[in-house]
Design a protein around this motif. Structure first.
Motif, PDB file in Angstrom:
ATOM      1  N   LYS A 114      -0.367  14.238  -1.835  1.00  0.00           N
ATOM      2  CA  LYS A 114      -0.873  12.974  -2.380  1.00  0.00           C
ATOM      3  C   LYS A 114       0.193  11.880  -2.407  1.00  0.00           C
ATOM      4  CE  LYS A 114      -4.451  15.046  -5.303  1.00  0.00           C
ATOM      5  NZ  LYS A 114      -4.950  15.223  -6.694  1.00  0.00           N
ATOM      6  N   ASP A 115       1.453  12.275  -2.319  1.00  0.00           N
ATOM      7  CA  ASP A 115       2.546  11.300  -2.416  1.00  0.00           C
ATOM      8  C   ASP A 115       3.096  10.871  -1.059  1.00  0.00           C
ATOM      9  OD1 ASP A 115       2.580  11.490  -5.291  1.00  0.00           O
ATOM     10  OD2 ASP A 115       3.561  13.438  -5.037  1.00  0.00           O
TER      11      ASP A 115
ATOM     12  N   GLY B  75      -7.421  17.941   5.352  1.00  0.00           N
ATOM     13  CA  GLY B  75      -7.322  17.384   4.007  1.00  0.00           C
ATOM     14  C   GLY B  75      -6.083  16.550   3.735  1.00  0.00           C
ATOM     15  N   LEU B  76      -5.659  15.737   4.720  1.00  0.00           N
ATOM     16  CA  LEU B  76      -4.550  14.817   4.484  1.00  0.00           C
ATOM     17  C   LEU B  76      -4.990  13.835   3.398  1.00  0.00           C
ATOM     18  CD1 LEU B  76      -1.727  14.514   5.834  1.00  0.00           C
ATOM     19  CD2 LEU B  76      -2.702  12.658   7.194  1.00  0.00           C
ATOM     20  N   ALA B  77      -4.233  13.757   2.313  1.00  0.00           N
ATOM     21  CA  ALA B  77      -4.674  13.004   1.132  1.00  0.00           C
ATOM     22  C   ALA B  77      -4.769  11.509   1.379  1.00  0.00           C
ATOM     23  CB  ALA B  77      -3.721  13.278  -0.031  1.00  0.00           C
ATOM     24  N   ASN B  78      -3.753  10.936   2.063  1.00  0.00           N
ATOM     25  CA  ASN B  78      -3.756   9.499   2.343  1.00  0.00           C
ATOM     26  C   ASN B  78      -4.176   9.263   3.785  1.00  0.00           C
ATOM     27  OD1 ASN B  78      -2.586   8.480  -0.250  1.00  0.00           O
ATOM     28  ND2 ASN B  78      -0.891   9.823   0.382  1.00  0.00           N
ATOM     29  N   PRO B  79      -5.061   8.288   4.028  1.00  0.00           N
ATOM     30  CA  PRO B  79      -5.561   8.059   5.387  1.00  0.00           C
ATOM     31  C   PRO B  79      -4.420   7.896   6.386  1.00  0.00           C
ATOM     32  CG  PRO B  79      -6.754   6.703   3.807  1.00  0.00           C
ATOM     33  CD  PRO B  79      -5.619   7.331   3.050  1.00  0.00           C
ATOM     34  N   ILE B  80      -4.471   8.672   7.458  1.00  0.00           N
ATOM     35  CA  ILE B  80      -3.417   8.606   8.463  1.00  0.00           C
ATOM     36  C   ILE B  80      -3.422   7.234   9.134  1.00  0.00           C
ATOM     37  CG2 ILE B  80      -4.858   9.545  10.349  1.00  0.00           C
ATOM     38  CD1 ILE B  80      -2.325  11.084  11.254  1.00  0.00           C
TER      39      ILE B  80
ATOM     40  N   ALA C 187       0.817  -1.218   0.000  1.00  0.00           N
ATOM     41  CA  ALA C 187       0.000   0.000   0.000  1.00  0.00           C
ATOM     42  C   ALA C 187       0.855   1.274   0.000  1.00  0.00           C
ATOM     43  CB  ALA C 187      -0.922   0.006   1.214  1.00  0.00           C
ATOM     44  N   TYR C 188       2.133   1.161   0.454  1.00  0.00           N
ATOM     45  CA  TYR C 188       2.987   2.346   0.540  1.00  0.00           C
ATOM     46  C   TYR C 188       4.123   2.329  -0.483  1.00  0.00           C
ATOM     47  CZ  TYR C 188       0.969   2.165   5.286  1.00  0.00           C
ATOM     48  OH  TYR C 188       0.130   2.067   6.362  1.00  0.00           O
ATOM     49  N   LYS C 189       4.106   1.399  -1.416  1.00  0.00           N
ATOM     50  CA  LYS C 189       5.224   1.218  -2.360  1.00  0.00           C
ATOM     51  C   LYS C 189       5.589   2.505  -3.090  1.00  0.00           C
ATOM     52  CE  LYS C 189       6.424  -3.212  -2.190  1.00  0.00           C
ATOM     53  NZ  LYS C 189       7.793  -3.643  -1.868  1.00  0.00           N
ATOM     54  N   ASP C 190       4.573   3.256  -3.472  1.00  0.00           N
ATOM     55  CA  ASP C 190       4.833   4.480  -4.233  1.00  0.00           C
ATOM     56  C   ASP C 190       4.680   5.734  -3.372  1.00  0.00           C
ATOM     57  OD1 ASP C 190       2.134   4.233  -3.840  1.00  0.00           O
ATOM     58  OD2 ASP C 190       1.557   4.993  -5.822  1.00  0.00           O
ATOM     59  N   LYS C 191       4.723   5.551  -2.052  1.00  0.00           N
ATOM     60  CA  LYS C 191       4.537   6.682  -1.144  1.00  0.00           C
ATOM     61  C   LYS C 191       5.838   7.041  -0.427  1.00  0.00           C
ATOM     62  CE  LYS C 191       0.040   7.236  -1.658  1.00  0.00           C
ATOM     63  NZ  LYS C 191      -0.137   6.372  -2.852  1.00  0.00           N
ATOM     64  N   PHE C 192       5.952   8.315  -0.089  1.00  0.00           N
ATOM     65  CA  PHE C 192       7.036   8.837   0.732  1.00  0.00           C
ATOM     66  C   PHE C 192       6.537   8.755   2.174  1.00  0.00           C
ATOM     67  CE2 PHE C 192       9.441  12.316   2.725  1.00  0.00           C
ATOM     68  CZ  PHE C 192      10.714  12.137   2.201  1.00  0.00           C
TER      69      PHE C 192
END
Length: 421
Positions: A230-231, A254-259, A197-202
């Motif tokens: 978003k990243d 408005g945090l883009a990805n669920p905390i 789920a976090y492969k493309d996330k910082f």
């Protein structure tokens, strides 16, 4: 040595001081010492490691105390006497009633007594929304000093920052031993891949209690306002009274990805720290910040607030990129975005932090603590600690009451001379 740790709630795994208490005890046992804790016992740990006390439920404030990850213990004079009588050195963790009673009885029995400074006044006042009220914090520094620390010469200070604070607040009777709480060998860099789920996330992480003074709200606001919102995935490892508030805040700003907020075991925490791109330590008040040191030893790149009442920024190896203006969302966002945009720098810094890990090794810190205990025992034998035991009529009066009760129970045959000084 027979070493007695006096700490009310060594059974609460979510309390940072609990972790320190148990880790030091474990390492000292490995060195051949016998360590027992005067405390509410942990139900799953060796009962021989404890002198058992029962929990005390504080009227009215019990709910608040539990939310802050703490518990008081009932005073049991018979158990305290047995514990002190057994010990060669009595080490007090917090400036509360249990420590003071143990200190009085240790003096009566001629035992060496040392203490530790694990509680900043701001840890108390921030929970009451008074963390920046100087007069109240100064009063607490003075109160802690006059209640407990003025009677103990050797004080374990986890950082230079808190040692300096004690000097500023006229702890003139104390010899401060600056000894980090240390990091266990378990925390080191391992190859840990990000979950799918976090492969493309910082990934931006912070671990620790979800409490007002830790300032996890700054991370949420900084990422929500970032052009890379978003990243970026925010992970908060811990639990505490503000969890619901932070979840609502993440939605509101408005945090883009669920905390992601959850309490982690050691294995989970190490994995997260090792795959995190940035570790943020945003606390306004921090005696040391062991969670940040754990992250550093795992090779995570830290971004640390520069609060004068937090020692954690002292661990920075690159202030330009790894230290932000504390309490400032814009400053934090800028540091994170810069590291996002410069992966090579991030990789280089991660390596530097990983290589700095040996200086934080728990084993080295335990050796220093051991020397402090040995010094205190030697001074007690030679009566060199007497000038540092400030005469207090109330202490001797209280000792007389305690020992009179123990004499009636047949625990002692006579009152020590301390009761009549």
């Amino acid at each position: 040595m027979n070493i007695l740790f006096v700490f009310e709630c060594s059974n609460l795994e979510t309390n940072g001081t609990t972790a320190t208490c148990n880790r030091f005890a474990h390492e000292l046992r490995k060195k051949g010492h016998t360590v027992r804790i005067l405390s509410i016992p942990h139900p799953l740990k060796n009962p021989e490691h404890y002198f058992n006390l029962k929990p005390f439920h504080f009227p009215i404030f019990q709910g608040l105390i539990e939310k802050e990850g703490f518990s008081f213990a009932k005073l049991d004079y018979e158990v305290i006497y047995q514990a002190v009588k057994w010990a060669d050195v009595v080490h007090l963790f917090l400036p509360f009633k249990l420590s003071n009673v143990a200190r009085i009885m240790a003096e009566a029995e001629g035992k060496a007594v040392t203490s530790a400074y694990h509680l900043q006044p701001q840890n108390v006042t921030s929970a009451l929304h008074m963390g920046y009220m100087t007069l109240i914090n100064n009063a607490l520094y003075a109160g802690f000093r006059d209640y407990l620390y003025v009677h103990t010469r050797h004080v374990h200070c986890p950082s230079e920052m808190i040692a300096n604070q004690l000097k500023e607040h006229k702890y003139v009777n104390n010899e401060c031993h600056v000894i980090s709480n240390g990091v266990i060998p378990f925390f080191h860099h391992v190859d840990s891949e990000k979950p799918e789920a976090y492969k493309d996330k910082f990934v931006v992480t912070m671990s620790g209690r979800l409490a007002k003074e830790k300032r996890q709200d700054l991370i949420i606001k900084a990422i929500a306002s970032s052009k890379y919102n978003k990243d970026i995935q925010v992970i908060l490892c811990g639990q505490g009274p503000l969890e619901k508030r932070y979840r609502k805040l993440a939605d509101k700003v408005g945090l883009a990805n669920p905390i992601q907020i959850h309490f982690c075991n050691q294995e989970e925490l190490r994995d997260i720290l090792c795959y995190s791109d940035v570790y943020v330590h945003a606390s306004d008040f921090e005696i040391e910040g062991i969670s940040a040191i754990e992250a550093i030893t795992c090779g995570a790149v830290p971004v640390i607030g520069d609060s004068k009442l937090s020692a954690t920024s002292d661990f920075s190896l690159d202030d330009e990129h790894c230290v932000f203006k504390h309490g400032n969302v814009n400053s934090l966002r800028e540091k994170i975005e810069y590291l996002y945009e410069h992966p090579e720098l991030r990789k280089e810094l991660g390596k530097k932090y990983e290589e700095s890990a040996p200086q934080f090794a728990l084993k080295e810190m335990v050796d220093k603590l051991e020397k402090m205990f040995e010094l205190a025992i030697e001074e007690a034998k030679e009566k060199k600690d007497i000038p540092h035991q400030i005469y207090c009529k109330a202490d001797h009066k209280r000792a007389k009451k305690i020992y009179t009760k123990l004499e009636k129970k047949g625990v002692v045959s006579e009152l020590p001379s301390y009761c009549f000084e």
